[in-house]
Design a protein around this motif. Structure first.
Motif, PDB file in Angstrom:
ATOM      1  N   LYS A 163      -9.939  17.096  -6.436  1.00  0.00           N
ATOM      2  CA  LYS A 163      -8.992  16.683  -5.387  1.00  0.00           C
ATOM      3  C   LYS A 163      -7.877  15.880  -6.023  1.00  0.00           C
ATOM      4  O   LYS A 163      -8.154  15.028  -6.879  1.00  0.00           O
ATOM      5  CB  LYS A 163      -9.695  15.793  -4.370  1.00  0.00           C
ATOM      6  CG  LYS A 163     -10.504  16.558  -3.365  1.00  0.00           C
ATOM      7  CD  LYS A 163     -10.967  15.650  -2.239  1.00  0.00           C
ATOM      8  CE  LYS A 163     -11.785  16.426  -1.245  1.00  0.00           C
ATOM      9  NZ  LYS A 163     -12.185  15.614  -0.114  1.00  0.00           N
TER      10      LYS A 163
ATOM     11  N   MET B 228       0.677  18.905 -13.829  1.00  0.00           N
ATOM     12  CA  MET B 228       2.023  19.179 -14.311  1.00  0.00           C
ATOM     13  C   MET B 228       2.455  20.608 -14.023  1.00  0.00           C
ATOM     14  O   MET B 228       3.605  20.862 -13.704  1.00  0.00           O
ATOM     15  CB  MET B 228       2.116  18.890 -15.822  1.00  0.00           C
ATOM     16  CG  MET B 228       2.218  17.409 -16.171  1.00  0.00           C
ATOM     17  SD  MET B 228       3.291  16.440 -15.116  1.00  0.00           S
ATOM     18  CE  MET B 228       4.877  17.047 -15.655  1.00  0.00           C
ATOM     19  N   GLU B 229       1.501  21.529 -14.150  1.00  0.00           N
ATOM     20  CA  GLU B 229       1.838  22.925 -13.864  1.00  0.00           C
ATOM     21  C   GLU B 229       2.244  23.088 -12.399  1.00  0.00           C
ATOM     22  O   GLU B 229       3.174  23.820 -12.079  1.00  0.00           O
ATOM     23  CB  GLU B 229       0.620  23.811 -14.152  1.00  0.00           C
ATOM     24  CG  GLU B 229       0.863  24.830 -15.246  1.00  0.00           C
ATOM     25  CD  GLU B 229      -0.387  25.637 -15.507  1.00  0.00           C
ATOM     26  OE1 GLU B 229      -0.614  26.586 -14.756  1.00  0.00           O
ATOM     27  OE2 GLU B 229      -1.143  25.266 -16.438  1.00  0.00           O
TER      28      GLU B 229
ATOM     29  N   VAL C   3      -5.049  26.824  -7.733  1.00  0.00           N
ATOM     30  CA  VAL C   3      -4.888  25.936  -6.580  1.00  0.00           C
ATOM     31  C   VAL C   3      -5.575  26.600  -5.392  1.00  0.00           C
ATOM     32  O   VAL C   3      -5.215  27.705  -4.998  1.00  0.00           O
ATOM     33  CB  VAL C   3      -3.412  25.662  -6.257  1.00  0.00           C
ATOM     34  CG1 VAL C   3      -3.279  24.813  -4.996  1.00  0.00           C
ATOM     35  CG2 VAL C   3      -2.741  24.967  -7.419  1.00  0.00           C
TER      36      VAL C   3
ATOM     37  N   SER D  88      15.928  21.157 -10.746  1.00  0.00           N
ATOM     38  CA  SER D  88      17.272  21.394 -11.284  1.00  0.00           C
ATOM     39  C   SER D  88      18.231  21.565 -10.101  1.00  0.00           C
ATOM     40  O   SER D  88      17.820  21.938  -8.992  1.00  0.00           O
ATOM     41  CB  SER D  88      17.276  22.648 -12.145  1.00  0.00           C
ATOM     42  OG  SER D  88      17.034  23.782 -11.332  1.00  0.00           O
TER      43      SER D  88
ATOM     44  N   LYS E 117       7.705  12.732  -8.140  1.00  0.00           N
ATOM     45  CA  LYS E 117       8.034  11.451  -8.771  1.00  0.00           C
ATOM     46  C   LYS E 117       8.437  11.656 -10.226  1.00  0.00           C
ATOM     47  O   LYS E 117       9.319  10.992 -10.744  1.00  0.00           O
ATOM     48  CB  LYS E 117       6.827  10.505  -8.720  1.00  0.00           C
ATOM     49  CG  LYS E 117       6.606   9.907  -7.355  1.00  0.00           C
ATOM     50  CD  LYS E 117       7.478   8.673  -7.169  1.00  0.00           C
ATOM     51  CE  LYS E 117       7.255   8.069  -5.795  1.00  0.00           C
ATOM     52  NZ  LYS E 117       8.374   7.277  -5.346  1.00  0.00           N
ATOM     53  N   GLU E 118       7.718  12.558 -10.900  1.00  0.00           N
ATOM     54  CA  GLU E 118       7.912  12.679 -12.337  1.00  0.00           C
ATOM     55  C   GLU E 118       8.917  13.758 -12.701  1.00  0.00           C
ATOM     56  O   GLU E 118       9.626  13.637 -13.687  1.00  0.00           O
ATOM     57  CB  GLU E 118       6.577  12.992 -13.032  1.00  0.00           C
ATOM     58  CG  GLU E 118       5.512  11.942 -12.795  1.00  0.00           C
ATOM     59  CD  GLU E 118       4.809  12.118 -11.457  1.00  0.00           C
ATOM     60  OE1 GLU E 118       4.987  13.204 -10.858  1.00  0.00           O
ATOM     61  OE2 GLU E 118       4.104  11.210 -11.009  1.00  0.00           O
ATOM     62  N   LEU E 119       8.920  14.824 -11.929  1.00  0.00           N
ATOM     63  CA  LEU E 119       9.803  15.938 -12.255  1.00  0.00           C
ATOM     64  C   LEU E 119      10.837  16.106 -11.154  1.00  0.00           C
ATOM     65  O   LEU E 119      10.494  16.101  -9.986  1.00  0.00           O
ATOM     66  CB  LEU E 119       9.007  17.245 -12.360  1.00  0.00           C
ATOM     67  CG  LEU E 119       8.006  17.373 -13.495  1.00  0.00           C
ATOM     68  CD1 LEU E 119       7.461  18.778 -13.545  1.00  0.00           C
ATOM     69  CD2 LEU E 119       8.658  17.031 -14.815  1.00  0.00           C
ATOM     70  N   LYS E 120      12.080  16.257 -11.578  1.00  0.00           N
ATOM     71  CA  LYS E 120      13.135  16.493 -10.592  1.00  0.00           C
ATOM     72  C   LYS E 120      13.550  17.954 -10.675  1.00  0.00           C
ATOM     73  O   LYS E 120      13.623  18.521 -11.771  1.00  0.00           O
ATOM     74  CB  LYS E 120      14.345  15.591 -10.877  1.00  0.00           C
ATOM     75  CG  LYS E 120      14.026  14.107 -10.840  1.00  0.00           C
ATOM     76  CD  LYS E 120      13.804  13.615  -9.427  1.00  0.00           C
ATOM     77  CE  LYS E 120      13.087  12.265  -9.470  1.00  0.00           C
ATOM     78  NZ  LYS E 120      12.675  11.761  -8.184  1.00  0.00           N
TER      79      LYS E 120
ATOM     80  N   LEU F 252      12.596  14.599 -17.482  1.00  0.00           N
ATOM     81  CA  LEU F 252      12.947  15.522 -16.404  1.00  0.00           C
ATOM     82  C   LEU F 252      12.748  16.957 -16.879  1.00  0.00           C
ATOM     83  O   LEU F 252      13.112  17.304 -17.996  1.00  0.00           O
ATOM     84  CB  LEU F 252      14.424  15.287 -16.007  1.00  0.00           C
ATOM     85  CG  LEU F 252      14.983  16.213 -14.928  1.00  0.00           C
ATOM     86  CD1 LEU F 252      14.326  15.938 -13.588  1.00  0.00           C
ATOM     87  CD2 LEU F 252      16.491  16.021 -14.781  1.00  0.00           C
ATOM     88  N   ASN F 253      12.192  17.776 -15.985  1.00  0.00           N
ATOM     89  CA  ASN F 253      11.977  19.205 -16.248  1.00  0.00           C
ATOM     90  C   ASN F 253      11.117  19.465 -17.480  1.00  0.00           C
ATOM     91  O   ASN F 253      11.356  20.397 -18.219  1.00  0.00           O
ATOM     92  CB  ASN F 253      13.310  19.943 -16.408  1.00  0.00           C
ATOM     93  CG  ASN F 253      14.045  20.030 -15.087  1.00  0.00           C
ATOM     94  OD1 ASN F 253      13.431  19.869 -14.038  1.00  0.00           O
ATOM     95  ND2 ASN F 253      15.340  20.267 -15.141  1.00  0.00           N
TER      96      ASN F 253
ATOM     97  N   THR G 170       5.641  21.572 -11.884  1.00  0.00           N
ATOM     98  CA  THR G 170       6.661  22.467 -12.420  1.00  0.00           C
ATOM     99  C   THR G 170       6.977  23.566 -11.396  1.00  0.00           C
ATOM    100  O   THR G 170       8.137  23.927 -11.179  1.00  0.00           O
ATOM    101  CB  THR G 170       6.176  23.085 -13.749  1.00  0.00           C
ATOM    102  OG1 THR G 170       5.703  22.046 -14.586  1.00  0.00           O
ATOM    103  CG2 THR G 170       7.294  23.830 -14.450  1.00  0.00           C
TER     104      THR G 170
ATOM    105  N   ASN H 283      16.445  11.415   3.210  1.00  0.00           N
ATOM    106  CA  ASN H 283      15.048  11.778   3.046  1.00  0.00           C
ATOM    107  C   ASN H 283      14.229  11.432   4.289  1.00  0.00           C
ATOM    108  O   ASN H 283      13.196  10.815   4.232  1.00  0.00           O
ATOM    109  CB  ASN H 283      14.520  11.049   1.811  1.00  0.00           C
ATOM    110  CG  ASN H 283      13.258  11.698   1.288  1.00  0.00           C
ATOM    111  OD1 ASN H 283      12.845  12.733   1.807  1.00  0.00           O
ATOM    112  ND2 ASN H 283      12.653  11.117   0.284  1.00  0.00           N
TER     113      ASN H 283
ATOM    114  N   TYR I 180       8.471   9.895 -17.448  1.00  0.00           N
ATOM    115  CA  TYR I 180       8.474  11.344 -17.697  1.00  0.00           C
ATOM    116  C   TYR I 180       9.858  11.809 -18.089  1.00  0.00           C
ATOM    117  O   TYR I 180      10.856  11.253 -17.643  1.00  0.00           O
ATOM    118  CB  TYR I 180       8.062  12.101 -16.422  1.00  0.00           C
ATOM    119  CG  TYR I 180       6.581  12.196 -16.232  1.00  0.00           C
ATOM    120  CD1 TYR I 180       5.908  11.241 -15.486  1.00  0.00           C
ATOM    121  CD2 TYR I 180       5.860  13.229 -16.818  1.00  0.00           C
ATOM    122  CE1 TYR I 180       4.535  11.311 -15.317  1.00  0.00           C
ATOM    123  CE2 TYR I 180       4.488  13.317 -16.649  1.00  0.00           C
ATOM    124  CZ  TYR I 180       3.827  12.347 -15.908  1.00  0.00           C
ATOM    125  OH  TYR I 180       2.479  12.416 -15.733  1.00  0.00           O
TER     126      TYR I 180
ATOM    127  N   SER J 141       9.010   5.873 -12.586  1.00  0.00           N
ATOM    128  CA  SER J 141       8.677   5.720 -11.158  1.00  0.00           C
ATOM    129  C   SER J 141       7.391   4.933 -10.987  1.00  0.00           C
ATOM    130  O   SER J 141       6.542   4.911 -11.865  1.00  0.00           O
ATOM    131  CB  SER J 141       8.539   7.094 -10.504  1.00  0.00           C
ATOM    132  OG  SER J 141       7.376   7.725 -10.961  1.00  0.00           O
TER     133      SER J 141
END
Lengths: 744, 118
Positions: free
Chosen positions: B25, B75-76, B51, B94, B89-92, A45-46, B79, B111, A43, A73
């Motif tokens: 789910k 994804m939404e 949701v 900011s 995992k996919e999006l970090k 990022l952001n 986000t 963690n 993916y 990942s």
């Protein structure tokens, strides 16, 4: 045509391919072999742009100048972020993560839990707290809890009546697993019918409760959860004996029959056949008693399908004999030889609960419960005969779901209730039937942080109370961390069972007078009350140990009440309220772990409870305006085999109590206007030898404080001045007990 | 040929719309450490339209969701989660969003499961 179509279809792909990034994700290994990882996430990022690796570990992902961090990942591997400045081929090895997947969380739960997040002011008392006092039955379970006051009911039975917010138990809704339990005919002695060891936990709600459980609760609700066959230990045995001659045995046998079915047998027996008369007034200080209580529960649980069910049956036989020590019921009943009384109760209870959680949507469920009980009490108090049969059917259907998402929930359902009474007071029959049908809707909102709210409304139609609406509202707001501000408002209604609730009046020479006003309930109108209150809970940490402070204030206003007026020593007058009746209650409570393993709980309570009696607006008799409470518990650290020492000490201090007017009595039978203030101390030591066996030794009323003249006119119980109703302190002195618990 | 392609496209359309579940789910991992994180994560997820249910488990870091697929997708939701400072995992998230989380929720440093402390 054919080619144009193919061209069209392949066009977008080729565009991406031009500006895209291709690569391969591999599992790191010592030999640097190319072992592709299938299904890894790749993916930007952001962004919402991402893909997964194919079977051979290869991937391709579109590239754009806005993004330069590519994340790779895979479960079980460390996530990596690659910086990518321009389109290129990416070959990347992922390192296996060393983290363990399983984390065991173990947390010690407080014996009393106060909720910070629920809209209602609920205190949960769990079994650890219940063990602090070796309570024989439910009425004694509240000794270590300041939310509930324990009052002495009468000089004969010594039954402890509980009260909340300055109002006695008839104004509390007492439920067992959410089925109304101590009510109607069982109001006076019902709390003594649930053995202490059967109780798994108690939830105490202060103020107006939920509309789900009916319209009867006014000052609060006490719900008792019993031991569940699946969770309780396979074998439990508890023996108890005290120096005043009470013996008790509790046995639980639980069996898991299959993955889904479990059953439990619960057997309780207690007896006291030693006559105790420490104050030498010729009257027993505690009843001669004999109780057998047997229950069988069936539990069905099917987590895959979402079904849960309980089926319970219980049989109770309870016999009490009180009065003069020489009284022999076979020879002396209805004679003037000696004064005595017998109260025999038989009770059958059964209930069925069904719950279903929709497996695809765990926020959606329904529950159905139906209960049938038959209560038969035959009793006489001297020449007064009081017999009551109460047959009751209660059923409730409940549906839970959400509006949009789980921040907005609702409960809705129907309640059907039937109560048939066959009541004989001396020669007068007060038989009657109550039927009601109700529908309710309760909405609750939480924004998961600062605010939560529960608003409920129910409409009931009752053959004697009429058709009416019951609104209830609870709001919670968190202004800052660990702070919780709550407010509640509610209306409650009740058909008072005047004789069952005031049975102690039969043990006196007082005349019973009903000042009726053509109402439907014994000639009275139904009771109606408004309850509202605020409370604030603040958690804190002092010397690195947790604590909390609570302040709450509640007020109950009666619009209509059946007033029991004891102010004339010759009679007891029942009438509908004319004028004012209210109860103000203020409580301040602090809990803190003052030293490691030392828990302190202290409370101060102020009650201003007044009613317009025939002689004017007076403070409620036999109730202390000021009460103080302290409890200290100390546990040694548990050793590996489970062995431990536990110490517990409780102090109750009561200010002076107003006594009913006795000024018109002959001088020797007069009491003061107020009782003296006094304090009571209880303590208990428990030695836990192992997880299987423990013994305890304790004492109640350690300072041996007693009311010296609980029975007025004890010398002449058939005379005009005989009265056992004015009791403000223990009659039984110091009481030492010991017992054991065995689990396997 | 045209008709066949059209039929295939139609069929696909029907299949995909059937696959869009009203009560879908899903579970995925979200970084965090304590009860405060739990509240923030669940709140952020539930604030996404569509949701219905969101429960984040502290020890496993798994967020279990039930969503209406007509209204939203994973994804939404992710986000929205990074918007309040929680990594998936996919999006970090900011740095700016991460700086806004409470100091005791700084899961990137360590963690661990901190549920007992908060």
């Amino acid at each position: 045509m054919k080619y144009i179509l193919i061209l069209f279809l392949s066009l977008p792909i080729s565009i991406i391919a031009q500006d895209g990034i291709k690569g391969m994700v591999m599992e790191a290994n010592a030999e640097n072999k190319h072992i592709g990882l299938a299904g890894a996430n790749v993916y930007w990022l952001n962004s919402q742009i991402g893909t997964m690796t194919k079977d051979d570990g290869t991937f391709s992902i579109p590239y754009s100048k806005e993004y330069n961090k590519l994340i790779i990942s895979f479960v079980g591997f460390q996530t990596d972020t690659l910086t990518i400045e321009k389109p290129r081929m990416v070959h990347h090895w992922l390192q296996p993560s060393n983290q363990l997947d399983e984390v065991v969380v173990q947390q010690e739960r407080d014996a009393i839990q106060k909720t910070y997040f629920s809209a209602q002011n609920v205190v949960t008392v769990n079994s650890a707290e219940l063990l602090k006092a070796a309570c024989c039955n439910l009425s004694e379970s509240f000794e270590t809890n300041p939310a509930i006051d324990v009052n002495f009911n009468d000089a004969l039975t010594g039954t402890k009546q509980i009260q909340m917010l300055g109002l006695t138990s008839p104004y509390l809704l007492i439920t067992q697993e959410n089925i109304p339990m101590v009510r109607g005919a069982s109001q006076a002695y019902g709390l003594t019918f649930t053995p202490g060891t059967w109780v798994e936990s108690i939830q105490i709600t202060k103020g107006a409760g939920s509309v789900v459980n009916g319209y009867e609760s006014i000052s609060g609700q006490i719900n008792t959860e019993l031991q569940k066959p699946l969770m309780d230990t396979p074998i439990f045995v508890n023996g108890y004996a005290n120096l005043n001659g009470r013996l008790e045995l509790n046995t639980h046998i639980n069996r898991k029959l299959s993955d889904k079915w479990s059953t439990g047998f619960y057997i309780h027996g207690n007896r006291r056949d030693v006559e105790v008369d420490n104050n030498d007034d010729g009257f027993l200080d505690a009843p001669l008693a004999n109780q057998i209580n047997i229950a069988n529960r069936w539990q069905y649980q099917n987590p895959e399908k979402g079904w849960v069910s309980f089926f319970n049956v219980r049989f109770l036989n309870d016999e009490k004999q009180v009065g003069q020590t020489d009284f022999n019921p076979d020879m002396d009943k209805f004679t003037t030889n000696t004064w005595g009384s017998k109260i025999d109760t038989r009770r059958f209870d059964s209930s069925l609960k069904l719950g279903y959680v929709f497996p695809e949507s765990p926020y959606q469920s329904f529950g159905f419960q139906v209960a049938y009980s038959k209560h038969k009490q035959d009793s006489f108090y001297g020449f007064n005969v009081y017999d009551i049969d109460h047959e009751s059917v209660y059923s409730n259907f409940l549906f839970n779901s959400i509006i949009g998402n789980t921040k907005n929930k609702f409960k809705t359902g129907l309640t059907l209730a039937y109560d048939g009474y066959d009541e004989l007071v001396n020669n007068q029959n007060f038989g009657r039937v109550d039927q009601s049908l109700g529908a309710f809707f309760e909405y609750s909102y939480t924004n998961l942080e600062k605010l939560s709210l529960t608003a409920g409304l129910r409409v009931d139609t009752h053959n004697r109370l009429g058709t009416f609406i019951t609104p209830r509202l609870h709001v919670r707001y968190t202004p800052w961390e660990k702070g919780s501000l709550r407010g509640s408002f509610g209306v409650g209604r009740r058909a008072a069972n005047i004789f069952a609730e005031n049975q102690k009046l039969f043990a006196s020479s007082r005349a019973i007078r009903l000042v009726q006003n053509d109402g439907n309930i014994y000639g009275f109108d139904a009771e109606k009350a408004f309850n509202y209150g605020v409370s604030f809970l603040q958690g804190f940490s002092l010397f690195n140990r947790p604590g909390n402070v609570t302040v709450d204030y509640y007020r109950t206003d009666f619009e209509n009440q059946v007033v029991v007026d004891w102010e004339n020593p010759r009679e007891v007058v029942f009438s509908n309220l004319e004028g004012k009746s209210f109860a103000n209650s203020l409580q301040f409570e602090i809990n803190h772990e003052v030293l490691p393993n030392v828990e302190l709980r202290a409370a101060y309570k102020y009650y201003d409870v007044k009613t317009d009696f025939q002689t004017g607006l007076l403070q409620k008799p036999l109730q202390a305006r000021n009460r103080y409470f302290a409890n200290i518990g100390y546990n040694t650290n548990e050793k590996e085999n489970g062995s431990q020492w536990r110490f517990d000490y409780t102090l109750h201090a009561l200010g002076q109590q107003r006594l009913p007017d006795t000024s018109s009595n002959p001088e020797e039978f007069r009491l003061g206007e107020f009782s003296d203030a006094y304090s009571l101390m209880n303590a208990q030591i428990t030695k836990v030898f192992s997880k299987k066996f423990e013994i305890y030794l304790g004492g109640e009323n350690l300072t041996n404080f007693r009311q010296n003249n609980p029975v007025l006119g004890a010398e002449d119980p058939f005379g005009a001045n005989f009265d056992t109703t004015i009791v403000f302190a223990p009659i039984l002195g110091r009481m030492v007990y010991a017992g054991f618990r065995f689990k396997s | 040929m045209k008709n066949i392609v059209f039929a295939v496209v139609c069929l696909f359309g029907v299949v995909t719309s059937n696959a869009q579940d009203k009560n879908k789910k899903m579970t995925f991992e979200v970084d965090g450490k304590c009860d405060m994180c739990k509240m923030r994560i669940e709140k952020a997820a539930l604030n996404v339209d569509g949701v219905k249910y969101a429960v984040w488990d502290i020890p496993t870091h798994q967020l279990s969701l039930i969503v209406d697929e007509h209204k939203t997708n994973a994804m939404e939701i992710k986000t929205a989660l990074v918007g309040v400072g929680h990594d998936t995992k996919e999006l970090k998230a900011s740095q700016e969003a991460y700086d806004n989380v409470h100091p005791c929720c700084k899961y990137r440093d360590d963690n661990t499961d901190d549920s007992e402390k908060h």
